[in-house]
Design a protein around this motif. Structure first.
Motif, PDB file in Angstrom:
ATOM      1  N   GLY A  10       0.822  -1.209   0.000  1.00  0.00           N
ATOM      2  CA  GLY A  10       0.000   0.000   0.000  1.00  0.00           C
ATOM      3  C   GLY A  10       0.846   1.245   0.000  1.00  0.00           C
ATOM      4  O   GLY A  10       2.074   1.182  -0.135  1.00  0.00           O
ATOM      5  N   LEU A  11       0.173   2.373   0.160  1.00  0.00           N
ATOM      6  CA  LEU A  11       0.833   3.669   0.236  1.00  0.00           C
ATOM      7  C   LEU A  11       0.984   4.043   1.708  1.00  0.00           C
ATOM      8  O   LEU A  11       0.006   4.020   2.458  1.00  0.00           O
ATOM      9  N   VAL A  12       2.192   4.378   2.093  1.00  0.00           N
ATOM     10  CA  VAL A  12       2.445   4.711   3.489  1.00  0.00           C
ATOM     11  C   VAL A  12       3.435   5.865   3.556  1.00  0.00           C
ATOM     12  O   VAL A  12       4.276   6.024   2.662  1.00  0.00           O
ATOM     13  N   HIS A  84       8.887  -1.886   9.253  1.00  0.00           N
ATOM     14  CA  HIS A  84       8.714  -0.710  10.102  1.00  0.00           C
ATOM     15  C   HIS A  84       9.688   0.376   9.663  1.00  0.00           C
ATOM     16  O   HIS A  84      10.676   0.117   8.981  1.00  0.00           O
ATOM     17  N   ASN A  85       9.373   1.609  10.115  1.00  0.00           N
ATOM     18  CA  ASN A  85      10.233   2.750   9.807  1.00  0.00           C
ATOM     19  C   ASN A  85      10.558   2.796   8.310  1.00  0.00           C
ATOM     20  O   ASN A  85      11.716   2.930   7.913  1.00  0.00           O
ATOM     21  N   LEU A  86       9.519   2.680   7.527  1.00  0.00           N
ATOM     22  CA  LEU A  86       9.702   2.621   6.080  1.00  0.00           C
ATOM     23  C   LEU A  86      10.286   3.909   5.532  1.00  0.00           C
ATOM     24  O   LEU A  86      10.006   5.015   6.038  1.00  0.00           O
ATOM     25  N   ARG A  87      11.085   3.740   4.492  1.00  0.00           N
ATOM     26  CA  ARG A  87      11.761   4.847   3.840  1.00  0.00           C
ATOM     27  C   ARG A  87      11.361   4.914   2.369  1.00  0.00           C
ATOM     28  O   ARG A  87      10.962   3.889   1.799  1.00  0.00           O
ATOM     29  N   GLY A 116       2.917  -9.974  -7.166  1.00  0.00           N
ATOM     30  CA  GLY A 116       3.642  -9.033  -6.329  1.00  0.00           C
ATOM     31  C   GLY A 116       2.671  -8.104  -5.605  1.00  0.00           C
ATOM     32  O   GLY A 116       1.473  -8.063  -5.906  1.00  0.00           O
ATOM     33  N   THR A 117       3.198  -7.386  -4.656  1.00  0.00           N
ATOM     34  CA  THR A 117       2.393  -6.391  -3.952  1.00  0.00           C
ATOM     35  C   THR A 117       3.189  -5.093  -3.905  1.00  0.00           C
ATOM     36  O   THR A 117       4.379  -5.106  -3.574  1.00  0.00           O
ATOM     37  N   GLU A 118       2.543  -4.005  -4.268  1.00  0.00           N
ATOM     38  CA  GLU A 118       3.223  -2.717  -4.404  1.00  0.00           C
ATOM     39  C   GLU A 118       3.314  -1.999  -3.057  1.00  0.00           C
ATOM     40  O   GLU A 118       2.325  -1.857  -2.339  1.00  0.00           O
ATOM     41  N   VAL A 119       4.501  -1.541  -2.777  1.00  0.00           N
ATOM     42  CA  VAL A 119       4.732  -0.725  -1.591  1.00  0.00           C
ATOM     43  C   VAL A 119       5.225   0.642  -2.061  1.00  0.00           C
ATOM     44  O   VAL A 119       6.207   0.724  -2.802  1.00  0.00           O
ATOM     45  N   THR A 120       4.523   1.682  -1.641  1.00  0.00           N
ATOM     46  CA  THR A 120       4.929   3.044  -1.984  1.00  0.00           C
ATOM     47  C   THR A 120       5.095   3.830  -0.695  1.00  0.00           C
ATOM     48  O   THR A 120       4.153   3.939   0.092  1.00  0.00           O
TER      49      THR A 120
END
Length: 123
Positions: A10-12, A84-87, A116-120
């Protein structure tokens, strides 16, 4: 056929957290080392973390050490990646795959890649 389905992206915002799941089907997960791999925009596939068949041997790429935790539940045939503490540099499509002892995609094993799973990670 061995195959995976990834979810949980997801978007974080920077500093946020996500937990990815990798559901396996078509085989007994217990037999295999599984890796999480990331494809950042415009870059090659990179190994993020690997976990051996019983969870006793784990590895991480340097950039995620202390922030990411990999785990597995063989009864549920699922592997997890808690982040955690995503950059912003963690942004990308995350995939799971059968991995070898050096945390590389195991090309000797015939399996089907998931979507796949999108990480933004962005403010």
């Amino acid at each position: 056929q061995l195959q995976f389905v990834e979810s949980g992206g997801g978007l974080v915002q920077p500093g946020g957290s996500l937990k990815l799941s990798c559901a396996a089907s078509g085989f007994i997960l217990d037999y295999y080392q599984i890796g999480w791999f990331r494809r950042a925009p415009g870059k090659e596939l990179q190994a993020v973390s690997c976990i051996n068949f019983n969870g006793e041997r784990i590895s991480y790429t340097d950039s995620v050490k202390g922030r990411f935790t990999v785990s597995r539940d063989n009864r549920k045939k699922t592997v997890y990646l808690e982040m955690h503490n995503l950059r912003p540099e963690d942004t990308g499509a995350y995939y799971c795959a059968v991995a070898d002892s050096k945390c590389r995609v195991d090309d000797l094993i015939d399996f089907r890649w998931g979507q796949g799973t999108e990480v933004t990670v962005s403010s």
